[in-house]
Motif scaffolding. Structure first.
Motif: not given
Length: 569
Positions: A346-371
């Motif tokens: 059901a889910t990917w098993r993290p490895t050193a070659e393909r690790p678990r990736i955590t994507v952090v949007v530091d300020e969402g309002a800026e992304i919505v406006t500028a990107a």
């Protein structure tokens, strides 16, 4: 048999006295250790102050130097000896006194001394027992808590409830706990827990409690009952909230004292108004997300502040173009992982070659406006990234749907972390529409550093979050930086800019004049038709108009030439 009974009768008091002596020795040793730990820093401070005073006054003539010396002596006297040293000194003094004085003591003195010592021991035991019996059991209320306990008593409540608009309610016996004062309230007539919650100001007035005291009113365990909780104290009081490798939890529950953790693999929404401590509180989580060979951290930070602290452990995008490119890499990585995910897994098993990736949007309002071009990819990650072990954490100071949180991302959030927000509406956006009714009142949280964590398991208990300061983050060891597959540039969905306007078309009159002027002399009408590509009838009409206007001149042989003004122009 009689001999054994006598021996037992003698040994029992001796053993009891031995146990009592051992327990007292341990208690005294612990007391001395505690006092030494508290007072030795005062000695160090006094020594530093004396060193500064002596440096400024090497001849020791000023009163300030003498005062510093006295304070040092007082601080040193206040530090007790450790128990082993105290025991050794006592034994040495007693031994020396006995060696010198015992041979000269008469027998009568020995007798009365023994009687006096026995009497003193019995008296001390009696006094200790009496004092122990008088010691209050359990928690000791403060002056404020004593006043609140008295006013929450049923007798006082019944007498004053009607005058405060609370007729039909009656408290039970209040109880003082590690997290404050708790009491049940019986609700009669039309009263409900929700209605009592709206009358919180009347309750405060009846109790006379300070406005900053946190009060919670919730539904009781039985119908017709509510529960009032006054947070006069916290189960986390006295705990060190500074993050360290040995204290890596997210925070401490102020109600139960439990150490709270937020596991990886969740899609998070972290919200809080400016100054609530959102960035500092999230740092322990960012450490976990970037720690180890099978974890990788990506930070999208258009404010270019927080991401800069983590650039030795995380992939950081700080411009709109970089954000769009990184999101495209993440979407491509997600697609590749899901394409090769084994059947039945059901889910990917993290490895050193393909690790678990955590994507952090530091300020969402800026992304919505500028990107905006990155939003479609981020929405895809929110919907499908969990199976590929690519988790989205959305952080914002503006927790409103559409502005701070995209509509396609908000429903995908599995865990919400909410620090202090400005309004109940913002609290409902982050914690759910039932937040206020169930006690998730984030608009009443103190700031900074106190949060709610709603993951479907926890109760609405405020959490004192741990913090990492900037030097701690910078001092963390480096970690490998994730880079995904190279992808083609993202084609913008915006409407392309309009091409420059074409020059206006040449009129028939201008075309005829151009042919006549370029002929180098008089031109016949049929030649004008051939060179301009215009029909003969059109050329005839245009020539007639130009001749009538004086811009062309027809010669005697029928040829045409420009008028003098046109030629000179």
């Amino acid at each position: 048999m009689d001999h054994k009974q006598v021996s037992h009768a003698i040994l029992m008091p001796v053993c009891a006295a031995s146990r009592w002596t051992a327990e007292r020795y341990k208690a005294e040793a612990e007391r001395r250790r505690t006092l030494r730990a508290e007072r030795k820093p005062l000695v160090r401070d006094a020594r530093k102050a004396l060193a500064v005073a002596r440096k400024a006054d090497p001849e020791r003539t000023k009163p300030g130097t003498h005062k510093a010396e006295r304070e040092l002596r007082q601080a040193q006297r206040a530090v007790p000896d450790p128990m082993w040293l105290f025991t050794a000194k006592t034994a040495a003094v007693v031994g020396a006194a006995g060696y010198v004085g015992l041979p000269h003591v008469p027998e009568s003195v020995w007798l009365w001394s023994a009687v006096a010592v026995a009497t003193a021991i019995v008296g001390a035991v009696v006094v200790a027992v009496v004092l122990a019996a008088r010691q209050p059991k359990g928690l000791v209320p403060t002056a404020e808590e004593r006043q609140l306990l008295q006013r929450l008593a049923p007798e006082h409540w019944r007498e004053h409830a009607e005058a405060r608009g609370l007729a039909g309610t009656l408290t039970g016996r209040p109880e003082l706990t590690d997290a404050g004062i708790v009491t049940d309230v019986r609700l009669d007539g039309t009263w409900t827990a929700a209605k009592l919650r709206t009358a919180a100001d009347h309750v405060r007035a009846l109790l006379g409690c300070r406005s900053s005291l946190r009060m919670e009113i919730k539904t009781g365990e039985r119908g017709g009952w509510a529960v009032i909780t006054l947070r006069t104290r916290s189960a986390a009081d006295g705990d060190d909230l500074r993050w360290s490798p040995s204290a890596r939890t997210f925070g401490i529950d102020t109600i139960t004292g439990e150490h709270v953790t937020v596991p990886l693999g969740e899609r998070l929404l972290i919200a809080g108004r400016s100054g609530a401590g959102k960035s500092v509180a999230s740092r322990p989580l960012l450490f976990d997300a970037s720690d180890g060979p099978t974890n990788a951290l990506v930070i999208l930070d258009l404010k270019m502040v927080e991401g800069r602290l983590w650039d030795h452990r995380a992939r950081v995008a700080s411009t709109p173009a970089d954000v769009v490119a990184v999101v495209a890499e993440l979407v491509e990585e997600q697609t590749e992982r899901l394409a090769v995910l084994p059947k039945g897994q059901a889910t990917w098993r993290p490895t050193a070659e393909r690790p678990r990736i955590t994507v952090v949007v530091d300020e969402g309002a800026e992304i919505v406006t500028a990107a905006k071009d990155a939003l479609e990819g981020l929405e895809t990650l929110a919907r499908m990234g969990r199976a590929a072990c690519i988790d989205l954490w959305w952080m914002t100071q503006k927790p409103t749907i559409g502005d701070g949180i995209p509509k396609q991302i908000a429903p995908q959030i599995s865990t919400a972390i909410c620090l202090a927000v400005r309004t109940p509406a913002e609290a409902r956006v982050v914690l759910g529409e039932d937040a206020q009714a169930k006690g998730w009142t984030a608009d009443e949280l103190p700031a900074p550093g106190v949060a709610f964590v709603r993951d479907g398991k926890r109760k609405p208990h405020p959490i004192n979050v741990r913090f990492m300061d900037d030097p701690q983050v910078i001092a963390l060891p480096d970690e490998p930086i994730w880079h995904g597959p190279q992808v083609a540039p993202v084609i913008s969905m915006r409407k392309p800019p309009e091409p420059p306007a074409a020059p206006p078309a040449e009129s028939t009159e201008e075309r005829v004049l151009r042919v006549v002027q370029g002929g180098g002399g008089p031109v016949r009408q049929k030649d004008i038709a051939e060179q301009s590509g215009l029909p003969k009838g059109t050329v005839s009409k245009v020539v007639s108009r130009l001749v009538a206007a004086g811009r062309l001149v027809r010669l005697d042989d029928g040829a045409l030439t420009t008028a003098r003004t046109e030629a000179t122009a």
